[in-house]
Structure formats: C-alpha cells, structure tokens
Design a protein around this motif. Structure first.
Motif, PDB file in Angstrom:
ATOM      1  N   ASP A  56      42.813  41.455  43.724  1.00  0.00           N
ATOM      2  CA  ASP A  56      42.432  41.461  44.946  1.00  0.00           C
ATOM      3  C   ASP A  56      43.035  40.869  46.083  1.00  0.00           C
ATOM      4  O   ASP A  56      42.838  40.393  46.986  1.00  0.00           O
ATOM      5  CB  ASP A  56      41.064  40.851  44.979  1.00  0.00           C
ATOM      6  N   SER A  60      37.950  38.331  33.362  1.00  0.00           N
ATOM      7  CA  SER A  60      37.892  39.405  34.398  1.00  0.00           C
ATOM      8  C   SER A  60      39.077  40.372  35.014  1.00  0.00           C
ATOM      9  O   SER A  60      40.075  39.639  35.522  1.00  0.00           O
ATOM     10  CB  SER A  60      37.406  38.741  35.557  1.00  0.00           C
ATOM     11  N   HIS A  86      35.140  38.367  38.899  1.00  0.00           N
ATOM     12  CA  HIS A  86      35.312  39.037  40.003  1.00  0.00           C
ATOM     13  C   HIS A  86      33.768  39.615  40.408  1.00  0.00           C
ATOM     14  O   HIS A  86      33.408  39.770  41.601  1.00  0.00           O
ATOM     15  CB  HIS A  86      36.387  39.778  40.349  1.00  0.00           C
TER      16      HIS A  86
END
Ligand code: HH2
Length: 259
Positions: A13, A202, A241
């Motif tokens: 991200d 994650s 996340h």
C-alpha cells in the motif's frame, strides 16, 4: 492490529496513505472495522527497502499518531529508532513494534522501560536490504525461538517488565516459503516461550507464490487461511491490512475452537 503505513514504498500500500489526512482517515476506518490496535509505520521494511532518516520518519508518523491516539485507538509505533519511538510515545503511542527486536538501536530498550510502554520484538535475519538473499537456518523454529528468548532476556535486563513484551516470529523477514510455513505449522513452540505472540502474514509474497502467483491485492484468502492457522496454534495478535474480513474470520474460527 490494523496496519497504517505512512510511506511511499510499502510493499502492498506504499504511497496510498503518505498524506497525514489519508493515513488518519484510513486508521479511523480500521478502528470502525474493529481493530484493537493501529500499528503506524513511517519506514518500509520490505526486502531491499532504502533506510529513512529519523527526521523524515518522525515527520511522517507524528501527526498520524497524535490524531489516531486522540480518536481513541491504541497506537503502536512501528519503528527501530529510539528517537522516533520517544516522539511517538509523547504523541500518544503506548506500544513500540520493533522489527529489529532492539538490535538496530539498543537505546530503544531503555526508552521503552522508562516510558512503561509495551513492546513487540520480532525476529529478522540480518537487515531488510539483504534478508531475502538465500536465508538459511539449522532449524528455523529452534533458531527463531532461541533468538526471541535471548531478545526477551535482553529487554528484561534493560528494565522492560517481561509482562509488557510480545514476541513475533517475523514471517517473511529472511525466510523462504518453506520457512514461513514451518513457523506457522509449529507456532505453538514459539507460543510456549510464555509471552503473547504476534503474527504478520498479511498480503506477504509467500501467499502469492502458494496461490499460483497472485499480486498483493489478491492475497486476502491466503491471509485469512494463515491467520486462522496462527490462531489455532495459539497466536494472540494478528497484524493485518484488511481488518473487517479478518475480524469475521477469526471470530468464527475462535468460536469453533472454543466449543
Ligand atoms: N511486517 C511488516 C512490518 N512490520 N511488524 C511485526 N511485528 N510483524 C510483521 O510481520 C511485520 C511488522 C511488513 O508489512 P508492511 O508494514 O505492510 O510493509 P512495509 O514494511 O513494506 O511497510
């Protein structure tokens, strides 16, 4: 534990939440989805990542820590630097998540002790720049366990109460796919050290590889599968996340295991 990356280069991200307002909005959304803790980081630890100065890291995270602590979230600061942790604690953080387990900045241990905050100590082989270059262990679980026991002893010797220490096997930090799977399969051996265990699978690359080459955005099914396995093996904290789907998956799995 919901992830808030205030970085341009995080692996899944990077750049999405570099503006403080975007990071704060994201953190509030994760709290609304049921995160108990927000882990705020200003330096990527992805394999090969470039280090960031303490000034830059502080500049990125402090406004976000202050706003999200004021919003009522329990804030964890994901840093290896005492200077950054000190400022974040002043701004409202109550947990220090150090992926180097007090190796990169030994002064961080004394700071955590003096501040009376909790810490998460994670295993990593070497440093992010080189950790994925042919990682090797005698026995990955025995080696990680011995490392975490030694780091726990160091923290306690520096004045951190053992009750405030969480441990993390560092999934993806200097590990092959097989190493990650072995650590999850035998996570109970890390749990048996006697401290709460944090697990962070994650969106990590081994999940993509195991699913036939899936990119970061398509690794939620693997994230859920591995966190359910970690729960079954005794993990206590799940660093993710995607909070809403993990909250549901873990609630169902926990209810099933407890019957
Ligand atoms: N994984 C990452 C960062 N911090 N901390 C703990 N305790 N455990 C982990 O597994 C862990 C961690 C990597 O994930 P992310 O923050 O999304 O990526 P990046 O380091 O590229 O910002």
């Amino acid at each position: 534990m919901g992830v808030v990356n205030v970085t341009p280069d995080s692996f899944s991200d990077g750049g999405l939440f570099l503006a403080p307002e975007a990071a704060v909005e994201h953190g509030k959304r994760l709290l609304g989805e049921g995160a108990d803790i927000l882990d705020i980081g200003g330096e990527s630890t992805r394999p090969g990542a470039e280090p960031v100065s303490a000034d830059e890291e502080r500049r990125r995270v402090l406004p976000v820590v202050a706003s999200l602590a004021a919003a009522g979230g329990r804030v964890s600061i994901d840093t290896t630097k005492a200077e950054v942790a000190a400022a974040a604690i002043d701004a409202g953080a109550s947990l220090v998540n150090d992926v180097s387990a007090f190796r990169f900045d030994p002064a961080l241990a004394g700071l955590v002790a003096d501040a009376g905050v909790g810490c998460c100590l994670m295993h990593m082989l070497g440093e992010p720049r080189t950790m994925q270059e042919n990682p090797r262990y005698d026995d990955v679980v025995d080696d990680v366990r011995a490392f975490l026991e030694e780091r726990l002893r160091f923290a306690v010797a520096e004045g951190v109460p053992a009750e405030l220490v969480w441990l993390d096997p560092g999934i993806g930090f200097g590990k092959t796919v097989e190493h990650n799977l072995e650590l999850l399969r035998r996570l109970d051996e890390i749990v048996s050290i006697g401290r709460p265990v944090v697990v962070g699978t994650s969106r990590k690359s081994f999940l993509g590889k195991l699913a036939g080459g899936k990119p970061e955005g398509e690794r939620l099914p693997g994230t859920i599968a591995t966190n359910v396995v970690a729960l079954a093996r005794g993990a206590s904290v799940f660093r993710v996340h995607d909070v809403a789907p993990l909250r549901d998956a873990l609630a169902v799995a926990a209810a099933t295991f407890s019957r």
